[in-house]
Design a protein around this motif. Structure first.
Motif, mmCIF file in Angstrom:
data_model
loop_
_atom_site.group_PDB
_atom_site.id
_atom_site.type_symbol
_atom_site.label_atom_id
_atom_site.label_comp_id
_atom_site.label_asym_id
_atom_site.label_seq_id
_atom_site.Cartn_x
_atom_site.Cartn_y
_atom_site.Cartn_z
ATOM 1 N N ALA A 51 -7.093 3.648 -0.026
ATOM 2 C CA ALA A 51 -6.628 2.999 -1.251
ATOM 3 C C ALA A 51 -5.104 3.029 -1.340
ATOM 4 O O ALA A 51 -4.465 2.038 -1.711
ATOM 5 C CB ALA A 51 -7.251 3.680 -2.466
ATOM 6 N N ILE A 52 -4.521 4.183 -0.992
ATOM 7 C CA ILE A 52 -3.059 4.299 -1.009
ATOM 8 C C ILE A 52 -2.432 3.352 0.004
ATOM 9 O O ILE A 52 -1.441 2.655 -0.288
ATOM 10 C CB ILE A 52 -2.644 5.755 -0.725
ATOM 11 N N GLY A 149 0.738 6.343 -8.441
ATOM 12 C CA GLY A 149 -0.552 6.951 -8.726
ATOM 13 C C GLY A 149 -0.684 7.164 -10.220
ATOM 14 O O GLY A 149 0.225 7.714 -10.861
ATOM 15 N N LEU A 150 -1.784 6.723 -10.788
ATOM 16 C CA LEU A 150 -2.005 6.783 -12.229
ATOM 17 C C LEU A 150 -3.251 7.624 -12.506
ATOM 18 O O LEU A 150 -4.320 7.365 -11.946
ATOM 19 C CB LEU A 150 -2.198 5.378 -12.805
ATOM 20 N N ILE A 151 -3.122 8.609 -13.376
ATOM 21 C CA ILE A 151 -4.242 9.498 -13.707
ATOM 22 C C ILE A 151 -4.430 9.467 -15.215
ATOM 23 O O ILE A 151 -3.522 9.846 -15.969
ATOM 24 C CB ILE A 151 -3.988 10.934 -13.215
ATOM 25 N N GLY A 172 6.304 -4.673 -10.895
ATOM 26 C CA GLY A 172 6.251 -5.008 -9.479
ATOM 27 C C GLY A 172 5.679 -3.915 -8.609
ATOM 28 O O GLY A 172 5.690 -4.028 -7.379
ATOM 29 N N CYS A 173 5.171 -2.841 -9.223
ATOM 30 C CA CYS A 173 4.556 -1.771 -8.452
ATOM 31 C C CYS A 173 3.119 -2.137 -8.080
ATOM 32 O O CYS A 173 2.474 -2.938 -8.754
ATOM 33 C CB CYS A 173 4.534 -0.472 -9.265
ATOM 34 N N THR A 174 2.619 -1.535 -7.029
ATOM 35 C CA THR A 174 1.190 -1.538 -6.739
ATOM 36 C C THR A 174 0.677 -0.137 -7.024
ATOM 37 O O THR A 174 1.457 0.818 -7.133
ATOM 38 C CB THR A 174 0.909 -1.948 -5.295
ATOM 39 N N LEU A 175 -0.649 0.013 -7.131
ATOM 40 C CA LEU A 175 -1.114 1.258 -7.738
ATOM 41 C C LEU A 175 -2.479 1.700 -7.237
ATOM 42 O O LEU A 175 -3.277 0.907 -6.734
ATOM 43 C CB LEU A 175 -1.157 1.100 -9.255
ATOM 44 N N VAL A 176 -2.713 3.009 -7.447
ATOM 45 C CA VAL A 176 -4.027 3.619 -7.299
ATOM 46 C C VAL A 176 -4.317 4.342 -8.604
ATOM 47 O O VAL A 176 -3.561 5.233 -9.008
ATOM 48 C CB VAL A 176 -4.083 4.610 -6.129
#
Length: 485
Positions: A51-52, A149-151, A172-176
Motif C-alpha cells: 500500500a505504501i 500515513g493517516l491514523i 497533492g499528497c498520496t496516502l495510506v
C-alpha cells in the motif's frame, strides 16, 4: 433487526485502486449488542508495504495535477456521500453506537469538510520575498509533503477520515489510511465512494489490522514523510518517538481534559443546555468534550438543579432505536474505565445525583451502556477530575474566585479545549489570554468547523486540523534564491 447495508461488501481493503482481502480477519462488533457484525482483513506486513509503495508510485502524477482537477475528485466524493447519506449513517451507528441523528450529522459534516478542502487546495499559495540584491528573486514554493500515513480514531469514523484524507489529497499528497480497529466499516464505505470517482490508482489506500503492528510499519517505512494521528496521548508519544528515526513530519490530536467555567453572570439556561448537549454527545466520547464543570459557588445549587433536570430527560438506547439521545460506549474496556472513575469519585465524597451505574436490563443487557451521570461535590484530587473520562459522566466542581478557577482549569497536562460562560466583556478577554489551551468556546460549545484550525497544546498534541492551517500540515516549503542577471 434487518441490517441496513450489505456488510460483506465492506470486508475488503483498498490498495493500488483494487479491493484486497487478507489471509487473517478481525471481528467488528455492534457495541449496542456486543455481537460480531462483520470481519475485516488483518493485513500482513507485505500488504501494508505494498500500500505504501502504491502511494509512492502514484505521488508524482497526483501531485502534478492542477489543484482544480484534484478538487473535481473531491467534490464528486462529497456528493456521493450525500447521495448515500442514509445508508452511511446507519452503518456508522451500527458499528460505533451513536444515535442515528448524530450519524446523519456526521456524514453531512464529512461531506462539508471534503468540499471545503476541494476549494482550499486551489489556494495553497507560495510567496515572493523582496530580494537583498539587484538581479535576484527570492521565491518560496509550497509543495505536497509526499506519501502520508493517516491514523483515525473510533469516535468520529467519518468526520476524522474526511479531516485527514481531504486536505492530504487537496495538497497533492498520496496516502495510506489506517482506521480504528473498532470502527473500520465506515472508513471502508467512504473509500468505496472515493474509488467510484475514478481517482487514480494508488492515490488513496486503506489498510486494516492490528494497530500497533501496522502503525509501526507506517512509522518505519522511509517513503512515509508525514503522519497524522488522532487518538490517545500515550500512543501519540510513541509515534513521535518512532517518527524521529526517519524524521517524519507529524501532526497529533491527542487527549483532553476540557473545563467549562460558569461565572455568576452567565445565562444559566443557555449554559446548562449547551453543557449537557456537549457532555453527552456521542456518549461523552468526544475529544474536546467537557470533562470538568466549574460553577461559581453563588449559583452552584440552582445551576446543578438545571443540569440535573436535563440529564434526567436524556434517553439511553441503541443508536438505531427511535428517540435515543445517548447510545452505548464503544467497548467493555471503555465501560470499565467509566465505572472506575465514578467509583473513585463516590468513594472520595462525590455526590451522585443521577446515573452512576451500568445499564443491564433489556434492551441494554449485552451492550456497553452506562446511565447518563451527574456528580456534584467533585474535587481536584479525584481521578475523574484528572483523567479524560470519555464517557457519559458530568462532574461538577465549585469555585469562589476567578484566580482560583483559572489555576484549577490550567492544572492539567492537557490543553485541547476550554469553555467560558460570562457576560462580562473584560473577563472574556482575560479568559482568552490566561487559559492554556488550543481552542476556547465563549458562551457556546461548538468548535469544529471546516474553515477553522483545531488542535491542542501541551500533551493534547501538535499541529492543526481544519482551516488553511490544516492544508498546510500536508505541505513543505521550498525556498529558491534565483539570480536573474
Amino acid at each position: 433487526m434487518k441490517t441496513p447495508i450489505e456488510l460483506d461488501r465492506y470486508s475488503c481493503n483498498w490498495i493500488g485502486g483494487e479491493r484486497v482481502q487478507g489471509t487473517a480477519a478481525m471481528e467488528v462488533e455492534n457495541p449496542a449488542t456486543g455481537r460480531t457484525i462483520a470481519r475485516v482483513p488483518d493485513l500482513e506486513d507485505e500488504a501494508v508495504d505494498r500500500a505504501i509503495e502504491s502511494a509512492g508510485q502514484a505521488f508524482d502524477s497526483w501531485s502534478r495535477l492542477p489543484a482544480g482537477v484534484r478538487a473535481g475528485y473531491l467534490n464528486e466524493w462529497a456528493q456521493r456521500l450525500l447521495d448515500h447519506s442514509e445508508e452511511l449513517a446507519s452503518l456508522l451507528t451500527l458499528e460505533q453506537g451513536k444515535p442515528l441523528v448524530e450519524s446523519r450529522g456526521e456524514i453531512a459534516g464529512a461531506a462539508a469538510i471534503i468540499r471545503w478542502y476541494a476549494e482550499e487546495g486551489k489556494r495553497a499559495y507560495g510567496e515572493i520575498i523582496p530580494a537583498s540584491n539587484e538581479g535576484q528573486q527570492l521565491l518560496v514554493y509550497r509543495e505536497a509533503a509526499g506519501v502520508v500515513g493517516l491514523i483515525t480514531p473510533m469516535n468520529f469514523p467519518a468526520a476524522t477520515v474526511a479531516r485527514k484524507v481531504a486536505p492530504a489529497l487537496a495538497a497533492g499528497c498520496t496516502l495510506v489510511l489506517k482506521p480504528a480497529e473498532t470502527t473500520p466499516l465506515t472508513a471502508i464505505a467512504l473509500f468505496d465512494h472515493l474509488m467510484a470517482t475514478g481517482i487514480p490508482a494508488g492515490a488513496a489506500n486503506l489498510v486494516t489490522g492490528e494497530a500497533a503492528r501496522i502503525g509501526a510499519r507506517l512509522m518505519a517505512h522511509p517513503a512515509i514523510r508525514k503522519i497524522s494521528f488522532t487518538g490517545s496521548t500515550r500512543i501519540g508519544k510513541l509515534l513521535m518517538e518512532q517518527a524521529a528515526r526517519t524524521v517524519k513530519k507529524v501532526s497529533l490530536e491527542l487527549g483532553g481534559n476540557s473545563p467549562v467555567i460558569v461565572f455568576p453572570d452567565a445565562d444559566p439556561e443557555k449554559a446548562a443546555a449547551d453543557i449537557v448537549a456537549n457532555k453527552f454527545e456521542n456518549c461523552g466520547q468526544v475529544c474536546n468534550g467537557i470533562n470538568r464543570i466549574y460553577v461559581h459557588e453563588d449559583i452552584r445549587d440552582a445551576f446543578v438543579a438545571a443540569l440535573l433536570s436535563r440529564v434526567r430527560r436524556l434517553r439511553t438506547g441503541p443508536g438505531l432505536s427511535e428517540g435515543a439521545d445517548v447510545g452505548p460506549l464503544i467497548s467493555g474496556a471503555a465501560l470499565a474505565k467509566v465505572e472506575r472513575l465514578v467509583g473513585d469519585a463516590v468513594a472520595k465524597g462525590g455526590e451522585l445525583l443521577a446515573g452512576g451505574r451500568r445499564l443491564q436490563a433489556e434492551p441494554y443487557a449485552d451492550g456497553y451502556f452506562y446511565a447518563p451521570t451527574l456528580i456534584a461535590g467533585v474535587t481536584g484530587e479525584m481521578d475523574i477530575a484528572r483523567e479524560e473520562i470519555f464517557g457519559p459522566v458530568a462532574p461538577v466542581l465549585a469555585f469562589r474566585t476567578e484566580e482560583e478557577v483559572v489555576a484549577a482549569a490550567n492544572d492539567t497536562d492537557y490543553g485541547l479545549a476550554a469553555y467560558v460562560y460570562t457576560q462580562n466583556f473584560a473577563r472574556i478577554h482575560r479568559m482568552i489570554r490566561v487559559l492554556k489551551t488550543g481552542n476556547i468556546g465563549v458562551n457556546g460549545t461548538s468548535l469544529a468547523y471546516p474553515q477553522a484550525p483545531f488542535g491542542g497544546v501541551k500533551e493534547s498534541g501538535i499541529g492543526r486540523e481544519g482551516g488553511r492551517q490544516g492544508l498546510e500540515e500536508y505541505t513543505v516549503l521550498k525556498y529558491v534564491a534565483l539570480t536573474t542577471e
